[in-house]
Design a protein around this motif. Structure first.
Motif, PDB file in Angstrom:
ATOM      1  N   ALA A  83       0.835  -1.208   0.000  1.00  0.00           N
ATOM      2  CA  ALA A  83       0.000   0.000   0.000  1.00  0.00           C
ATOM      3  C   ALA A  83       0.865   1.251   0.000  1.00  0.00           C
ATOM      4  O   ALA A  83       0.526   2.258  -0.652  1.00  0.00           O
ATOM      5  N   TRP A  84       1.978   1.202   0.734  1.00  0.00           N
ATOM      6  CA  TRP A  84       2.898   2.353   0.756  1.00  0.00           C
ATOM      7  C   TRP A  84       3.478   2.604  -0.635  1.00  0.00           C
ATOM      8  O   TRP A  84       3.537   3.747  -1.095  1.00  0.00           O
ATOM      9  N   TYR A  85       3.898   1.536  -1.305  1.00  0.00           N
ATOM     10  CA  TYR A  85       4.430   1.687  -2.661  1.00  0.00           C
ATOM     11  C   TYR A  85       3.396   2.346  -3.571  1.00  0.00           C
ATOM     12  O   TYR A  85       3.713   3.240  -4.371  1.00  0.00           O
ATOM     13  N   ALA A  86       2.139   1.898  -3.468  1.00  0.00           N
ATOM     14  CA  ALA A  86       1.100   2.431  -4.341  1.00  0.00           C
ATOM     15  C   ALA A  86       0.763   3.879  -4.010  1.00  0.00           C
ATOM     16  O   ALA A  86       0.475   4.682  -4.909  1.00  0.00           O
ATOM     17  N   ASP A  87       0.833   4.227  -2.725  1.00  0.00           N
ATOM     18  CA  ASP A  87       0.442   5.575  -2.293  1.00  0.00           C
ATOM     19  C   ASP A  87       1.554   6.598  -2.492  1.00  0.00           C
ATOM     20  O   ASP A  87       1.298   7.747  -2.882  1.00  0.00           O
ATOM     21  N   ARG A  88       2.794   6.207  -2.238  1.00  0.00           N
ATOM     22  CA  ARG A  88       3.909   7.164  -2.222  1.00  0.00           C
ATOM     23  C   ARG A  88       4.738   7.182  -3.502  1.00  0.00           C
ATOM     24  O   ARG A  88       5.573   8.061  -3.681  1.00  0.00           O
ATOM     25  N   SER A  89       4.560   6.204  -4.377  1.00  0.00           N
ATOM     26  CA  SER A  89       5.409   6.142  -5.575  1.00  0.00           C
ATOM     27  C   SER A  89       4.631   5.523  -6.725  1.00  0.00           C
ATOM     28  O   SER A  89       3.499   5.071  -6.548  1.00  0.00           O
ATOM     29  N   ASP A  90       5.266   5.524  -7.888  1.00  0.00           N
ATOM     30  CA  ASP A  90       4.728   4.792  -9.040  1.00  0.00           C
ATOM     31  C   ASP A  90       5.608   3.593  -9.373  1.00  0.00           C
ATOM     32  O   ASP A  90       5.646   3.131 -10.521  1.00  0.00           O
TER      33      ASP A  90
END
Length: 625
Positions: free
Chosen positions: A486-493
């Motif tokens: 979820a962090w990857y999806a929210d904070r980066s592409d």
């Protein structure tokens, strides 16, 4: 017919073969060395003892030093006595020179020794080799470089001069090989001459001696197939060797024959020794040899197919050097390599996954792939070494890669230092910009680093400062896999390949521990068993762990951390696909410009597989142009 043809002065070839009533002649073929991974390839180390005949001058000393990084014991033999003898000025001069070279080698840390020996005397050869065995161990390799010049035209040549030259070359090789323990010998190299192939006016004895030795080595290979046997037909060598004479230089100039430098000789010698086909005993190092009627030479190299490219005297599979498209220039004398790389999302499947910041319009070239590019370039320049680390890496400017555009770049590799422990290359990568080139300016550098190479992979240290991080240092909860995603999806592409962290065990005031499941995916449209020089996605995990530390402890921070550089990176083995690696990182310093961390990767047995010092991350507060 054979006898008449051999006596016929109108027939120029040095060797005629009469078969079924027809005459044939050997022809030399220009063939690059194929870069192959061979499980039976030659390996040398501290237990190996290398015998080098020809004394401590010129080519022999230089080739001995070329093997020194492998930790071998070098034992030189020659006719010169290093004892000081009264009233023998000539002998004392040679002895002094031999002592100086020996002392210079030892001052560098080379395990070098010298024995006086007349290799044409079988009893003395047996005695000295037995002494070497008792003092240093069984001889595992030989460089037979001893030679003698007694030039003269055949009509004027005394029999003793003809015999003396042949005895040193042929009987020397014969006497040495007979005394060796054949079960211990890994290689036997005889330094022959292009004169053995093409002949040379006034050197019929020298040509015959080298030809006889070379033929003997073919017989050795036929009888002992496990021994790597090479007869190296050398061209004129600049600064050393038997062609370093004014008269011979003038003759070579008239014949349009180019001299090879000692550095070039060293590079070719190591390539042929470690990578040359075991089936090829005769190898003629050709830079620019005259086309003579005495020996036909086909100098045209066959064009490589689309799955290979040439790197100087090597032909390499593209799948083994996936970040190099082509080698533009390779100069062994100066230690320089220039290569090219086109970044293209259609070929580089990893690019579309690497869009670390949402404000970016396009994916960018990752720092880990820039480092891999540098390592491949350094390995092509020194293929007989392995890459063991990175120093002073700097990631200076992003390279954006739109989906509909190819981005051309160049890689420059330059050797800057060498020692027994490692060879260091400076490397840079820059994007080719047409408008800058037109103005006559140097393109700005996008990435730069120093690459360290050595003869073998080092063992990890017993202790790394600041590690291991103890569990009681952690004061935050874990972040499980679903929350990490979820962090990857929210904070980066970032996608697929670049979502390298699987779980965060927790953080402390200046530390973080996480887990990485290493992925080894097909990163290119035509993978063909793609191989990397190191495990790039593990270093990516180091940088991600630092960002997860920020997310877990300073989640209100609006600034973004981007990788800027690394002081030193070492790895101690490659990581397997699906292997779980524990990633630990500890903060060393920080200010308004950025933060610096050290990081460590360990396997399930607690063994260190990668270590990084000075991983520098910079703050950015606005969108880069």
């Amino acid at each position: 017919m054979a006898i008449r043809s051999a006596m016929d002065k109108s027939k120029k070839p040095t060797q005629l073969i009469c078969r079924n009533g027809e005459l044939f002649v050997l022809e030399g073929k220009a063939t690059p060395i194929s870069y192959e991974e061979d499980p039976t390839a030659l390996e040398l180390g501290e237990k190996d003892v290398i015998l080098i005949s020809g004394g401590l001058s010129g080519v022999c000393a230089y080739l001995g030093e070329a093997l020194a990084p492998y930790g071998c014991t070098l034992v030189f033999v020659g006719r010169t006595s290093i004892k000081r003898v009264p009233d023998q000025a000539g002998n004392n001069e040679k002895a002094e020179l031999t002592r100086k070279v020996l002392e210079r080698m030892r001052s560098k840390g080379i395990n070098a020794h010298y024995y006086q020996l007349d290799i044409t005397d079988p009893d003395k050869v047996h005695s000295v080799i037995e002494t070497i065995r008792l003092s240093h161990g069984a001889i595992t390799g030989v460089i037979h470089g001893a030679g003698l010049l007694r030039d003269n035209f055949m009509k004027r040549m005394p029999l003793k001069d003809f015999s003396a030259v042949i005895r040193v070359k042929f009987l020397g090789a014969l006497n040495i090989f007979r005394c060796l323990d054949k079960n211990s010998v890994k290689f036997f190299v005889g330094l022959s001459s292009a004169a053995a192939i093409q002949g040379n006016p006034g050197q019929v004895n020298y040509a015959a001696g080298n030809r006889l030795m070379s033929s003997y080595l073919k017989n050795v290979k036929a009888a002992y197939r496990k021994i790597k046997v090479k007869a190296l037909m050398l061209p004129p060598i600049e600064g050393a060797g038997m062609a370093e004479d004014e008269e011979i230089r003038e003759l070579m100039k008239r014949m349009n024959a180019s001299y090879m430098t000692l550095r070039e000789l060293s590079g070719m010698f190591l390539r042929e020794l470690f990578m040359g086909p075991t089936t090829d005993v005769w190898s003629l190092f050709m830079k620019n040899l005259p086309m003579l009627s005495t020996a036909p030479l086909d100098t045209q190299v066959s064009t490589t197919d689309t799955t290979h490219f040439e790197a100087g005297p090597l032909v390499c599979k593209k799948s083994w050097f996936p970040m190099i498209d082509s080698v533009i220039d390779l100069n062994m004398d100066d230690g320089l390599l220039k290569a090219s790389r086109i970044f293209d999302q259609n070929n580089d499947l990893w690019i579309s996954d690497h869009k670390p910041f949402k404000f970016l319009k396009h994916p960018i070239v990752s720092a880990i792939m820039a480092l891999e590019t540098f390592m491949e370039g350094a390995r092509l320049l020194f293929p007989y070494f392995i890459v063991v680390g990175v120093k002073e890496a700097r990631f200076l400017d992003m390279i954006e890669c739109p989906s509909n555009k190819q981005v051309a770049s160049q890689i420059l590799v330059r050797k800057v230092s060498e020692s027994l422990s490692e060879t260091i290359c400076e490397t840079i990568l820059f994007v080719e910009r047409e408008e800058v080139v037109k103005n006559g300016e140097k393109p700005p550098t996008n990435f730069m680093a120093q690459i360290a190479l050595a003869s073998r992979m080092p063992l990890p240290a017993d202790h790394f400062k600041g590690f291991p991080i103890k569990k009681d240092e952690l004061d935050t909860r874990p972040m499980e896999h679903e929350e990490v995603e979820a962090w990857y999806a929210d904070r980066s592409d970032l996608k697929g390949r670049y979502r390298v962290m699987d779980r965060i065990s927790g953080t402390g005031p200046d530390c973080v521990i996480g887990e990485c499941i290493y992925k080894q995916l097909e990163d290119f449209s035509k993978p063909l068993l793609t191989k990397y020089q190191f495990s790039p996605y593990l270093f990516e995990a180091f940088m991600h762990a630092i960002n997860f530390y920020l997310a877990m402890r300073e989640d209100k921070e609006k600034r973004i951390l981007i990788p800027f550089g690394i002081d030193e990176l070492q790895w101690f083995r490659k990581v397997d696909h699906g292997e779980k690696i524990i990633v630990q990182a500890r903060r060393k310093s920080g200010d308004e410009k950025g933060v610096t961390w050290d990081a460590l990767g360990t396997d399930r047995n607690g063994m260190v597989v990668m270590h990084a010092k000075g991983v520098a991350m910079r703050w950015i507060t606005k969108i880069p142009r």
